[in-house]
Design a protein around this motif. Structure first.
Motif, PDB file in Angstrom:
ATOM      1  N   GLY A 199      47.636 -20.880 -21.321  1.00 28.23           N
ATOM      2  CA  GLY A 199      47.002 -19.575 -21.489  1.00 28.23           C
ATOM      3  C   GLY A 199      47.877 -18.481 -20.920  1.00 28.23           C
ATOM      4  O   GLY A 199      48.089 -18.397 -19.705  1.00 28.23           O
ATOM      5  N   GLY A 200      48.448 -17.682 -21.822  1.00 26.99           N
ATOM      6  CA  GLY A 200      49.252 -16.548 -21.371  1.00 26.99           C
ATOM      7  C   GLY A 200      50.661 -16.910 -20.948  1.00 26.99           C
ATOM      8  O   GLY A 200      51.369 -16.081 -20.387  1.00 26.99           O
ATOM      9  N   LYS A 223      42.360 -31.348 -22.443  1.00 24.13           N
ATOM     10  CA  LYS A 223      42.494 -29.899 -22.265  1.00 24.13           C
ATOM     11  C   LYS A 223      41.109 -29.273 -22.127  1.00 24.13           C
ATOM     12  O   LYS A 223      40.251 -29.494 -22.979  1.00 24.13           O
ATOM     13  N   GLY A 226      51.071 -22.171 -26.646  1.00 26.43           N
ATOM     14  CA  GLY A 226      50.656 -22.190 -28.053  1.00 26.43           C
ATOM     15  C   GLY A 226      51.198 -20.961 -28.762  1.00 26.43           C
ATOM     16  O   GLY A 226      52.145 -21.016 -29.552  1.00 26.43           O
ATOM     17  N   SER A 227      50.648 -19.781 -28.428  1.00 25.87           N
ATOM     18  CA  SER A 227      50.962 -18.548 -29.158  1.00 25.87           C
ATOM     19  C   SER A 227      52.455 -18.241 -29.203  1.00 25.87           C
ATOM     20  O   SER A 227      52.972 -17.782 -30.225  1.00 25.87           O
ATOM     21  N   SER A 278      40.763 -32.295 -26.869  1.00 25.21           N
ATOM     22  CA  SER A 278      40.223 -30.970 -26.536  1.00 25.21           C
ATOM     23  C   SER A 278      38.881 -30.811 -27.230  1.00 25.21           C
ATOM     24  O   SER A 278      38.481 -31.663 -28.030  1.00 25.21           O
ATOM     25  N   GLY A 293      51.016 -27.253 -27.020  1.00 25.47           N
ATOM     26  CA  GLY A 293      49.704 -27.771 -27.401  1.00 25.47           C
ATOM     27  C   GLY A 293      49.505 -27.852 -28.905  1.00 25.47           C
ATOM     28  O   GLY A 293      50.291 -27.306 -29.688  1.00 25.47           O
ATOM     29  N   GLY A 294      48.429 -28.523 -29.301  1.00 23.72           N
ATOM     30  CA  GLY A 294      48.081 -28.649 -30.715  1.00 23.72           C
ATOM     31  C   GLY A 294      47.970 -27.284 -31.374  1.00 23.72           C
ATOM     32  O   GLY A 294      47.502 -26.325 -30.751  1.00 23.72           O
ATOM     33  N   LEU A 295      48.405 -27.180 -32.614  1.00 20.82           N
ATOM     34  CA  LEU A 295      48.303 -25.939 -33.389  1.00 20.82           C
ATOM     35  C   LEU A 295      47.756 -26.326 -34.759  1.00 20.82           C
ATOM     36  O   LEU A 295      48.494 -26.910 -35.572  1.00 20.82           O
ATOM     37  N   GLN A 296      46.490 -26.011 -35.006  1.00 24.44           N
ATOM     38  CA  GLN A 296      45.928 -26.399 -36.306  1.00 24.44           C
ATOM     39  C   GLN A 296      46.734 -25.775 -37.438  1.00 24.44           C
ATOM     40  O   GLN A 296      47.075 -24.595 -37.376  1.00 24.44           O
ATOM     41  N   THR A 349      48.752 -32.214 -35.033  1.00 19.17           N
ATOM     42  CA  THR A 349      47.346 -31.846 -34.886  1.00 19.17           C
ATOM     43  C   THR A 349      46.485 -32.431 -36.006  1.00 19.17           C
ATOM     44  O   THR A 349      46.651 -32.078 -37.184  1.00 19.17           O
ATOM     45  N   ALA A 387      44.078 -17.429 -23.443  1.00 16.56           N
ATOM     46  CA  ALA A 387      44.660 -18.350 -24.431  1.00 16.56           C
ATOM     47  C   ALA A 387      44.326 -17.975 -25.874  1.00 16.56           C
ATOM     48  O   ALA A 387      43.214 -17.511 -26.169  1.00 16.56           O
ATOM     49  N   GLY A 388      45.263 -18.203 -26.754  1.00 23.02           N
ATOM     50  CA  GLY A 388      44.997 -18.128 -28.178  1.00 23.02           C
ATOM     51  C   GLY A 388      44.154 -19.325 -28.592  1.00 23.02           C
ATOM     52  O   GLY A 388      44.239 -20.386 -27.981  1.00 23.02           O
ATOM     53  N   ASP A 426      44.668 -18.044 -34.961  1.00 23.00           N
ATOM     54  CA  ASP A 426      44.682 -18.164 -33.494  1.00 23.00           C
ATOM     55  C   ASP A 426      45.883 -17.438 -32.900  1.00 23.00           C
ATOM     56  O   ASP A 426      47.028 -17.655 -33.319  1.00 23.00           O
TER      57      ASP A 426
HETATM   58  C1  LIG Z   1      47.965 -21.006 -33.994  1.00 24.90           C
HETATM   59  C2  LIG Z   1      47.259 -21.814 -32.949  1.00 24.90           C
HETATM   60  C3  LIG Z   1      46.541 -22.940 -33.327  1.00 24.90           C
HETATM   61  C4  LIG Z   1      45.895 -23.733 -32.357  1.00 24.90           C
HETATM   62  N1  LIG Z   1      45.233 -24.871 -32.750  1.00 24.90           N
HETATM   63  C5  LIG Z   1      44.739 -25.713 -31.801  1.00 24.90           C
HETATM   64  C6  LIG Z   1      44.144 -26.955 -32.167  1.00 24.90           C
HETATM   65  O1  LIG Z   1      44.038 -27.293 -33.342  1.00 24.90           O
HETATM   66  N2  LIG Z   1      43.686 -27.784 -31.177  1.00 24.90           N
HETATM   67  C7  LIG Z   1      43.799 -27.419 -29.846  1.00 24.90           C
HETATM   68  O2  LIG Z   1      43.412 -28.209 -28.969  1.00 24.90           O
HETATM   69  N3  LIG Z   1      44.336 -26.242 -29.470  1.00 24.90           N
HETATM   70  C8  LIG Z   1      44.811 -25.387 -30.410  1.00 24.90           C
HETATM   71  N4  LIG Z   1      45.395 -24.210 -30.027  1.00 24.90           N
HETATM   72  C9  LIG Z   1      45.496 -23.885 -28.582  1.00 24.90           C
HETATM   73  C10 LIG Z   1      46.874 -24.295 -28.013  1.00 24.90           C
HETATM   74  O3  LIG Z   1      47.092 -25.669 -28.108  1.00 24.90           O
HETATM   75  C11 LIG Z   1      47.005 -23.870 -26.542  1.00 24.90           C
HETATM   76  O4  LIG Z   1      46.016 -24.523 -25.756  1.00 24.90           O
HETATM   77  C12 LIG Z   1      46.871 -22.371 -26.357  1.00 24.90           C
HETATM   78  O5  LIG Z   1      47.503 -21.692 -27.412  1.00 24.90           O
HETATM   79  C13 LIG Z   1      47.500 -21.945 -25.042  1.00 24.90           C
HETATM   80  O6  LIG Z   1      47.361 -20.574 -24.831  1.00 24.90           O
HETATM   81  P1  LIG Z   1      48.442 -19.472 -25.351  1.00 24.90           P
HETATM   82  O7  LIG Z   1      48.078 -19.227 -26.759  1.00 24.90           O
HETATM   83  O8  LIG Z   1      48.184 -18.321 -24.462  1.00 24.90           O
HETATM   84  O9  LIG Z   1      49.790 -20.080 -25.165  1.00 24.90           O
HETATM   85  C14 LIG Z   1      45.978 -23.374 -30.976  1.00 24.90           C
HETATM   86  C15 LIG Z   1      46.676 -22.206 -30.612  1.00 24.90           C
HETATM   87  C16 LIG Z   1      47.304 -21.437 -31.570  1.00 24.90           C
HETATM   88  C17 LIG Z   1      48.060 -20.201 -31.133  1.00 24.90           C
END
Ligand SMILES: Cc1cc2nc3c(=O)[nH]c(=O)nc-3n(C[C@H](O)[C@H](O)[C@H](O)COP(=O)(O)O)c2cc1C
Length: 331
Positions: free
Chosen positions: A184-185, A129, A206-207, A108, A23-26, A47, A154-155, A293
């Protein structure tokens, strides 16, 4: 790259080898990271939030990703704001997506309704999402192509209801008819098999991915993530009904204290939560500052290594899990 193990609604929709979405990670999901995900057989999303007020910087990143993937399709992640009147700022980013012929878009944050006509007219495949099944049900009526349902672990922004993956995943699969990813997780091959067993077409992470070698962030931050356990995250900003799951650090504890003190004036929080603070933390490795995050799945990031090696580890474990399960069959 590992040979495909699974064919699902999501691998078919995205034309990818493995049912793994990142997924997207800012600040972190840039061209280099997303191209690595695509080359490893999954799908990643550059992102837009990493380019505030800089759509031309975003365009350069999209072009770079096209070069790095040798023309293979990739995705971008577009956050829709819940704040009235603020989505006008998305227009130049939508223009870049359309003009540069980006194939996949993760949306999202809020309903994708305002951006869907633009994206669907341009032929984009849209994955929306959501942080709860109830939102997924209403979004399924819109012309989105796939849905990712994010659980309370989720993070980032896990939503308000905080339903755990083991319950929500099954409910989401039962409720929805469009291709589904669970987020998530998630972070191991056993999670991948579980996501498919629950009825989804992919897992979305993500995380677990932030320590990938291709992520540009400072080594000190990645070393910190490698060292954390599953309790090293905090849920903040509950007071504003904007739940944010972040790395346990000095800034997160300070925000928690403000919440405990009942501070409702956002001005008190701003210096701690401003997005630029997290970007600085990634740049300098000073992970004591910013809302970074992070969810408990960060615990599965046990080593800094390339995206492809992370995927190999997940896929090998998924294959071993399938083999183990097949041996437990009675007939
Ligand atoms: C460092 C970080 C930055 C994130 N930034 C965004 C974002 O900009 N846009 C978004 O839709 N989700 C963002 N997410 C959420 C992830 O895309 C994803 O939905 C989520 O991390 C999944 O859960 P997990 O962390 O348990 O894997 C971010 C997650 C992390 C860990």
């Amino acid at each position: 790259m590992r040979a495909p193990l699974f064919r699902t609604t999501i691998t078919e929709l995205f034309g990818i080898d493995h049912p793994i979405l990142c997924g997207g990670l800012q600040w972190l999901a840039d061209a280099r990271y997303v191209a690595a995900v695509v080359k490893a057989g999954g799908m990643g999303f550059i992102t837009c939030l990493s380019f505030p007020d800089d759509p031309e910087g975003f365009r350069r990143e999209v072009r770079l990703c096209r070069d790095l993937t040798d023309g293979r399709p990739f995705g971008v992640s577009l956050a829709i704001s819940r704040r009235l009147g603020t989505n006008d700022r998305l227009k130049p980013f939508l223009d870049v997506i359309v003009e540069e012929k980006v194939k996949f878009v993760e949306t999202s944050g809020d309903s994708p309704d305002p951006v869907l006509p633009h994206l669907k007219d341009a032929g984009c495949i849209v994955l929306h999402k959501v942080p709860a099944v109830r939102y997924a049900r209403s979004v399924e009526r819109l012309p989105v192509d796939a849905i990712a349902v994010v659980s309370g672990e989720a993070g980032g922004h896990p939503g308000l209801f905080m339903v755990g993956q083991i319950v929500q995943g099954v409910l989401a699969a039962d409720a929805l008819h469009k291709p589904l990813a669970l987020a998530g997780g998630m972070g191991t091959g056993r999670h991948l098999v579980t996501a498919l067993a629950m009825g989804a077409g992919a897992m979305l992470m993500g995380s677990r991915m932030v320590v990938a070698e291709e992520v540009w962030a400072h080594r000190r931050y990645k070393d910190r993530v490698v060292a954390i356990d599953e309790t090293a995250n905090r849920l903040v900003m509950k007071i504003f009904r904007n739940n944010h799951r972040v790395l346990d650090n000095d800034a997160a504890r300070a925000v928690e204290q403000l919440e405990a003190d009942g501070a409702t004036d956002f001005a008190h929080y701003e210096p701690l939560v401003a997005g630029a603070r997290a970007r600085e933390a990634y740049r300098t490795g000073d992970f004591s500052q910013g809302m970074i995050d992070m969810g408990p799945a960060g615990v599965f990031a046990r080593e800094i290594k390339p995206v492809e090696a992370i995927f190999d580890e997940i896929l090998d474990e998924a294959a071993a899990t399938m083999a183990r399960l097949s041996k437990t069959q009675v007939t």
